[in-house]
Design a protein around this motif. Structure first.
Motif, short mmCIF file in Angstrom:
data_model
loop_
_atom_site.label_atom_id
_atom_site.label_comp_id
_atom_site.label_asym_id
_atom_site.label_seq_id
_atom_site.Cartn_x
_atom_site.Cartn_y
_atom_site.Cartn_z
N CYS A 1 0.23 3.37 3.55
CA CYS A 1 0.62 2.95 4.90
C CYS A 1 1.70 1.85 4.90
N CYS B 1 -6.86 -1.01 0.31
CA CYS B 1 -6.17 -1.43 1.54
C CYS B 1 -7.27 -1.56 2.59
N CYS C 1 0.85 -1.19 0.00
CA CYS C 1 0.00 0.00 0.00
C CYS C 1 0.89 1.24 0.00
N CYS D 1 -5.55 0.72 5.91
CA CYS D 1 -5.82 2.14 6.07
C CYS D 1 -7.08 2.59 5.34
ZN LIG Z 1 -2.87 1.16 3.43
#
Ligand SMILES: [Zn+2]
Length: 356
Positions: free
Chosen positions: A207, A260, A204, A267
């Motif tokens: 994050c 995600c 991701c 996140c």
């Molecule tokens: Zn993420």
């Protein structure tokens, strides 16, 4: 006397028969008749319809000199036609023998004198019934798949009477040889893996979480069993368990983008198609997430073990060591993938068919 066939008679008896044949055909399409077991041909004509058409378009209609239909005689003939199609039977109509003797009696002349042709024959079911009833038939189709299918249905069973036994024999031999050569890569304890389920994984960009890509969570939708991810310290763990309908529809990839997913501890951000495909093309990160094994009930789903991962490594090693000889035997599809083929896989960095 007019030389018409039963199919041309407009009468409540024939209309009722057409309606009943349509209903029987609908049910037959739901079941799988024996000659269709190897392959499902979408536009196949049901055997009950084929029989009805052959019978009704060959048997002469009972017209009087003045052009009127003989009602009683018609009723009698339609009753017999129903029997021949198998409409009054306890089982589906197509499962009944075609009753050729009774057809010939109704026809009152030799059916081999009738020549029929189907220029758009598809799988050939219409002419299959024509041949069953002793007519002479000719078939053709422009589609090469249909052509092979019709040969398998109309020609090969007569030409090669032991074809079924031969297919079984060589099929068994092929399975034995494959098991001998590759079986060791599917052994896990005393049991056999049927297949392995892998996911592409991306990182991701918001994050840093490693996200396994899946467009749904089901392993067995009817049994409500699926996998579930738990994001942990940037990586993830997999669970195999019962899922609610809502959880089964969760995903980390749909309609071009990745997510995600918050439910797994992510996140919640959407990751663009461009980022997702570039990540896969550059890093080729993937994870074995489930193993499908043979069980008493059919299939069971288990988490991958160390042995599974070792098997995969062994298989990869075996492929690498034998690559040149496989190439020589033309066992590896080295053709280039075109941009438009297979969901634009070239965007994921896959350039050759063997990489798929
Ligand atoms: Zn993420």
């Amino acid at each position: 006397m007019r030389s018409s066939r039963l199919i041309e008679v407009e009468d409540i008896e024939t209309l009722k028969l057409f309606e009943d044949v349509s209903e029987e055909a609908r049910k037959e399409k739901l079941a799988v008749p024996p000659i269709n077991k190897l392959l499902y041909w979408w536009t196949r004509k049901p055997i009950s319809v084929a029989r009805a058409i052959i019978l009704l378009s060959t048997v002469p209609a009972p017209f009087r000199e003045n052009g009127e239909v003989e009602k009683e005689k018609l009723k009698e003939m339609i009753t017999e036609i129903r029997e021949l199609i198998g409409l009054n039977s306890d089982v589906r109509a197509y499962k009944n023998d075609p009753k050729i003797g009774r057809f010939q009696k109704l026809l009152d002349f030799d059916p081999s004198g009738i020549f029929v042709m189907d220029p758009f024959a598809g799988q050939g079911n219409l002419m299959f019934s024509a041949l069953e009833y002793g007519l002479r038939a000719s078939v053709m189709d422009y589609n090469p798949v249909a052509y092979v299918l019709m040969k398998s249905i109309l020609e090969y069973p007569r030409k090669y009477p032991h074809l079924a036994e031969d297919v079984e024999k060589y099929g068994k031999e092929l399975i034995e040889r494959t098991e001998k050569e590759l079986g060791r890569f599917y052994k896990r304890g005393g049991r056999t893996a049927l297949y392995y389920i892998w996911c592409w994984c991306i990182k991701c960009p918001y994050c840093g979480q490693r996200v396994p890509l899946t467009n749904q969570m089901w392993l067995d939708k009817n049994g409500k069993i699926g996998y579930w991810f738990r994001f942990k310290n940037g990586d993830f763990e997999v669970e195999i368990r019962q899922l609610s309908d809502k959880k089964g529809e969760k995903h980390t990839q749909k309609e071009g983008n990745a997510i995600c997913e918050k439910s797994f501890g992510g996140c919640g951000n959407t990751i663009s198609y461009e980022h997702m495909t570039r990540d896969i093309a550059e890093r080729r990160d993937k994870e074995l997430i489930a193993v499908v094994v043979r069980s008493r009930k059919g299939k069971a789903f288990e988490l991958p073990s160390e042995e599974d991962r070792k098997n995969f490594e062994e298989a990869a090693k075996y492929l690498k060591e034998n690559w040149d000889s496989f190439l020589e035997e033309d066992l590896i599809p080295t053709e280039d993938l075109k941009e438009s083929e297979l969901f634009r896989l070239t965007n994921y960095g896959l350039k050759k068919w063997y990489e798929v």
